[in-house]
Design an enzyme around this catalytic site. Structure first.
Site, short mmCIF file in Angstrom:
data_model
loop_
_atom_site.label_atom_id
_atom_site.label_comp_id
_atom_site.label_asym_id
_atom_site.label_seq_id
_atom_site.Cartn_x
_atom_site.Cartn_y
_atom_site.Cartn_z
N LYS A 2 6.91 8.92 6.73
CA LYS A 2 6.89 9.27 5.31
C LYS A 2 7.11 10.77 5.14
O LYS A 2 6.55 11.57 5.90
CB LYS A 2 5.54 8.84 4.72
CG LYS A 2 5.38 9.03 3.22
CD LYS A 2 4.01 8.50 2.82
CE LYS A 2 3.75 8.61 1.34
NZ LYS A 2 2.43 8.04 0.98
N SER A 46 3.02 5.12 -2.78
CA SER A 46 3.99 6.18 -2.57
C SER A 46 4.71 6.12 -1.22
O SER A 46 5.62 6.91 -0.98
CB SER A 46 3.30 7.55 -2.70
OG SER A 46 2.34 7.73 -1.68
N SER A 59 -1.29 3.57 -1.50
CA SER A 59 0.10 3.98 -1.27
C SER A 59 0.76 3.36 -0.06
O SER A 59 1.97 3.48 0.10
CB SER A 59 0.17 5.51 -1.14
OG SER A 59 -0.02 6.10 -2.40
#
Length: 487
Positions: free
Chosen positions: A95, A170, A194
């Site tokens: 990420k 996210s 997330s």
């Protein structure tokens, strides 16, 4: 390029058993150790898949093909010498909130950094030491602020099941990448769902371990971020356990990290019967979409049968925690933007930062006390129950260009995470698993939660569910623009 159809309720089996990008990390490791494939061939297959599919899904913001192939050849040398690590040759993505040596970290901003990182995130460091190969950075909304899949450059990661829908946030690109075969493992982070929300919307496994089981570093202020959990997105429970086994354990750089001797072997252990509880919708949250409720409710009953347990007992759940999460999250964002907020930040993020600057010490203290009460609520709850089950997300998705919410009149993004962020507040381990698909072809996630630091039980129960409701043979159909054939 015109919009490309995806999903529509269709399932596509891998076109060839030699398509290495279709295999799980566990399967790839077995092949590598058996000498039937090379790490270089695996990496080439994954990179080819990224080249073909990423233009449709926008999952990656950076790919280091040359560095990944060099590392793959080094892994092949390690296998020949007998010095391979526990994850040697396995590709994984990261990420774009976490540094990777040799790549840039953009934090989801409109303009990414121009200089590459010189050091790895602590978990990247551990995975790399185990032989796994970081090959790319995945898309996230700026600073991971939202369940949206859009970063501040205006580009959204899409779920491969329906390209006009977002991947969730996210850990947006991470979930889309794993779901579409762009690497078997992805490193994500979860400060309020997330990992679990995008995993549910993309039909993959998303694990939020107990707080502190996987250490976090670097963190600007280790004492003001005790909600964020590091964890994997994967295709199988066994793959998530592999990641966890390598990534877990105390580190002196994280004052909240801890260790225990948990092993990753799942097949030999079958828990049950267990005391199972079910909450469809937390108190104060909007009702769950009827199709999502039906799919997850049936999945919970199937799991109970497989465990030899009584049917799940309905639970009233817990009181609404949205104000607690709001205060803590917005204060945290305000600390990340101590000066003027750049105009390139999306308007919702600017509003969150501005509100974060208005909360008082009394507000922050009240949120901390409410969080403590919630912790004790679940401490007592798990004295009487072994596993709590919920729908991961109240809906099966939303358009990629819309603020996450449930109805046009209720666009509060926290509504989409009412079942997930409370377990960031308490630190309990939680996992989302594909429970089924809607009539429109969108995946639906079932969330399992266990008691304080009961990660081994969580993985064992998840593994049982995977055996009775397998999902890995189901893949989204991606009609690639250059060939028109199924992906």
């Amino acid at each position: 390029m015109t919009e490309v159809e995806a999903g529509s309720g269709e399932w596509a089996a891998p076109r060839s058993t030699t398509a290495l990008w279709t295999l799980s990390a566990t399967e790839l490791l077995a092949a590598l150790r058996g000498g039937t494939v090379t790490a270089a061939s695996i990496m080439e297959s994954v990179l080819d898949r990224v080249a073909a599919v990423n233009p449709l899904l926008n999952a990656f913001v950076e790919v280091d093909s040359a560095g990944a192939l060099k590392a793959a050849h080094a892994a092949d040398d390690a296998y020949r010498r007998g010095g391979a690590g526990p994850l040697s040759g396995i590709p994984f993505s990261v990420k774009d909130l976490h540094p990777v040596r040799g790549m840039r970290t953009g934090h989801g901003r409109a303009v990414r950094e121009t200089e590459p990182d010189t050091e790895d995130d602590l978990v990247v460091e551990r995975l790399r030491a185990a032989g796994a190969i970081p090959f790319g950075k995945t898309r996230s909304p700026e600073q991971g602020y939202s369940y949206s899949s859009m970063s501040s450059d205006g580009v959204a990661a899409r779920t491969p099941w329906r390209l006009d829908y977002g991947a969730g946030g996210s850990s947006s690109g991470a979930a889309a990448a794993v779901a579409a075969g762009m690497g078997p493992l992805a490193l994500g982070s979860d400060g309020g769902g997330s990992i679990r929300v995008p995993a549910a919307l993309c039909g993959v496994v998303g694990l939020k371990p107990s707080f502190g089981r996987i250490p976090a570093f670097p963190v600007a202020d280790a004492f003001t971020a005790p909600r964020v959990h590091i964890g994997p997105l994967a295709r199988t429970v066994a793959d998530a356990a592999l990641f966890l086994q390598v990534a877990q354990g105390a580190d002196s750089r994280d004052p909240f990290s801890w260790s225990d001797p948990m092993e990753a072997g799942l097949a030999a252990r079958r828990p049950g019967p267990l005391r199972l509880a079910w909450t469809e919708s937390p108190q104060g949250a909007p009702p769950v979409d009827p199709e999502v409720a039906a799919i997850t409710g049936e999945a919970a009953r199937r799991l109970a049968q497989a465990l030899g347990s009584a049917p799940p007992t309905p639970s009233s759940g817990w009181e609404d925690q949205s104000e607690v999460q709001r205060v803590l999250w917005e204060c945290g964002l305000a600390m990340r933007y101590p000066g003027p907020v750049d105009s390139s930040c999306p308007a919702p993020l600017r509003r969150l930062v501005q509100r974060g600057r208005t909360w008082s010490m009394a507000d922050l203290g009240a949120a901390g006390r409410a969080r403590t009460r919630l912790f004790h609520h679940f401490r007592e709850f798990f004295e009487n129950w072994d596993v709590l089950m919920t729908p991961t997300c109240p809906v099966a998705g939303w358009p990629h260009d819309r603020t996450p919410g449930l109805t046009p009149g209720r666009e509060d993004a926290l509504l989409s995470g009412a079942a997930v962020y409370p377990f960031n507040l308490t630190g309990n381990p939680a996992i989302t698993l594909p429970a089924g698909w809607t009539c429109g072809g969108l995946p639906v996630g079932l969330q399992l939660i266990t008691g304080w630091r009961a990660d081994p039980l969580l993985l064992e129960v998840a593994h049982v569910f995977e055996q009775v409701r397998p999902w890995t043979s189901r893949r989204p159909v991606l009609r690639l623009p250059d060939s028109g054939n199924g992906g």
